[in-house]
Design an enzyme around this catalytic site. Sequence first.
Site, mmCIF file in Angstrom:
data_model
loop_
_atom_site.group_PDB
_atom_site.id
_atom_site.type_symbol
_atom_site.label_atom_id
_atom_site.label_comp_id
_atom_site.label_asym_id
_atom_site.label_seq_id
_atom_site.Cartn_x
_atom_site.Cartn_y
_atom_site.Cartn_z
ATOM 1 N N ASN A 7 -18.269 -32.069 -5.534
ATOM 2 C CA ASN A 7 -18.408 -32.948 -6.698
ATOM 3 C C ASN A 7 -18.558 -34.390 -6.179
ATOM 4 O OD1 ASN A 7 -17.568 -34.850 -8.713
ATOM 5 N ND2 ASN A 7 -16.672 -33.192 -9.899
ATOM 6 N N ARG A 18 -19.831 -52.207 -7.364
ATOM 7 C CA ARG A 18 -20.623 -53.393 -7.029
ATOM 8 C C ARG A 18 -21.918 -53.511 -7.819
ATOM 9 N NH1 ARG A 18 -19.615 -56.413 -2.174
ATOM 10 N NH2 ARG A 18 -17.386 -56.771 -2.395
ATOM 11 N N HIS A 43 -20.526 -34.678 -12.908
ATOM 12 C CA HIS A 43 -19.866 -34.635 -14.216
ATOM 13 C C HIS A 43 -20.169 -35.941 -14.953
ATOM 14 C CE1 HIS A 43 -15.971 -33.367 -16.486
ATOM 15 N NE2 HIS A 43 -16.791 -34.008 -17.278
ATOM 16 N N HIS A 50 -19.086 -43.042 -14.060
ATOM 17 C CA HIS A 50 -19.392 -42.811 -12.636
ATOM 18 C C HIS A 50 -20.814 -42.267 -12.488
ATOM 19 C CE1 HIS A 50 -17.281 -39.279 -14.038
ATOM 20 N NE2 HIS A 50 -16.096 -39.767 -13.806
ATOM 21 N N GLU A 70 -21.328 -30.493 -15.041
ATOM 22 C CA GLU A 70 -20.169 -30.283 -15.901
ATOM 23 C C GLU A 70 -20.203 -31.296 -17.033
ATOM 24 O OE1 GLU A 70 -16.918 -29.545 -12.330
ATOM 25 O OE2 GLU A 70 -16.891 -31.399 -13.482
ATOM 26 N N THR A 100 -9.626 -37.817 -16.198
ATOM 27 C CA THR A 100 -10.272 -36.678 -15.541
ATOM 28 C C THR A 100 -9.902 -35.436 -16.339
ATOM 29 O OG1 THR A 100 -10.500 -35.474 -13.458
ATOM 30 C CG2 THR A 100 -8.318 -36.369 -13.932
ATOM 31 N N HIS A 190 -10.104 -28.484 -9.458
ATOM 32 C CA HIS A 190 -9.272 -29.638 -9.820
ATOM 33 C C HIS A 190 -8.086 -29.744 -8.880
ATOM 34 C CE1 HIS A 190 -8.239 -33.078 -12.138
ATOM 35 N NE2 HIS A 190 -9.382 -32.921 -12.747
ATOM 36 N N ASP A 191 -8.047 -30.874 -8.177
ATOM 37 C CA ASP A 191 -6.939 -31.173 -7.260
ATOM 38 C C ASP A 191 -6.806 -30.191 -6.111
ATOM 39 O OD1 ASP A 191 -6.190 -33.490 -8.643
ATOM 40 O OD2 ASP A 191 -4.998 -32.341 -10.066
ATOM 41 N N HIS A 214 -12.401 -35.203 -5.628
ATOM 42 C CA HIS A 214 -11.520 -36.327 -5.299
ATOM 43 C C HIS A 214 -10.942 -36.244 -3.884
ATOM 44 C CE1 HIS A 214 -8.882 -39.680 -6.318
ATOM 45 N NE2 HIS A 214 -7.928 -39.017 -5.690
HETATM 46 N N1 PXP Z 1 -13.754 -29.156 -12.269
HETATM 47 C C1 PXP Z 1 -13.841 -29.970 -13.339
HETATM 48 C C2 PXP Z 1 -14.174 -29.375 -14.662
HETATM 49 C C3 PXP Z 1 -13.663 -31.357 -13.196
HETATM 50 O O1 PXP Z 1 -13.762 -32.149 -14.265
HETATM 51 C C4 PXP Z 1 -13.398 -31.886 -11.926
HETATM 52 C C5 PXP Z 1 -13.250 -33.370 -11.765
HETATM 53 O O2 PXP Z 1 -14.416 -34.014 -12.179
HETATM 54 C C6 PXP Z 1 -13.314 -30.992 -10.845
HETATM 55 C C7 PXP Z 1 -13.486 -29.641 -11.046
HETATM 56 C C8 PXP Z 1 -13.031 -31.475 -9.453
HETATM 57 O O3 PXP Z 1 -11.721 -31.958 -9.414
HETATM 58 P P1 PXP Z 1 -11.272 -32.859 -8.176
HETATM 59 O O4 PXP Z 1 -12.072 -34.119 -8.230
HETATM 60 O O5 PXP Z 1 -9.810 -33.060 -8.415
HETATM 61 O O6 PXP Z 1 -11.550 -32.062 -6.935
#
Ligand code: PXP
Length: 236
Positions: A7, A18, A43, A50, A70, A100, A190-191, A214
């Site tokens: 991502n 900037r 996303h 972003h 996404e 997020t 996610h995370d 992230h």
């Molecule tokens: N899946 C979805 C639906 C998300 O919204 C995000 C963050 O944009 C991610 C996965 C990736 O999460 P992370 O940035 O924590 O790896």
Amino acid sequence: MVHLSVNINKIATIRNARGGNTPNVVGAAIKCQCYGADGITVHPREDQRHITDQDVYDIKDEITTEYNIEGYPSKRFINMILNIKPDQVTLVPDTVEVITSNSGWDTIKHTSFLKEIVSEFQSNKIRTSIFVNPDVKMIQAVEKTGTDRIELYTGSYASDFSKNKEKAIRPYVISAEVAKEMNIGINAGHDLNLDNLEFFCKNIKFLNEVSIGHALISDSLYFGLENTIQMYKRLI
Ligand code: PXP
């Protein structure tokens, strides 16, 4: 084999600080693929904070792996998806104000809404995935939408991992079994990070794809993008 979709939203966040074109988002997508990413995820949010819609179009022609977009299925988002026709669209229930994605769909409440959108995308040969919490009732209700895949929201796994990883993974193991029985593919995200990814992948059978932004982009500040992508790939 589990696929790693990178991502690249955070690349756009740095660029937007900037207002110029550094770092170059399209260039970053190309590099991620060269360095071994199996796909690129973006996303675009309604407020364009972003990744912008223009980025989403610009990246399209450079994706030689899998393009996953996404977002919340607003009219704007649906039109963009139908124009671009990515390999996969992941539907998330985010409203504009969330920082997020922090929860999956209530698939019981929104079955018919999701079903209609899934069917429109599928008739355009776009694979669909629905972002969902590891909750059996929500996973079971996904079947009626006709989606190809779910994306398991791994936020609670990540936050509970350091306390008790066996307990943290349990709802995901059960959810994945339920999805598999319904013949629905499984993505997750996610995370996820260098600490918790390997355990997740080892325990979730039939996992198709993880999407990571992230932590991966943050790690690349220390290790470099190429090394980092390879480090993540080794864990899956
Ligand atoms: N899946 C979805 C639906 C998300 O919204 C995000 C963050 O944009 C991610 C996965 C990736 O999460 P992370 O940035 O924590 O790896």
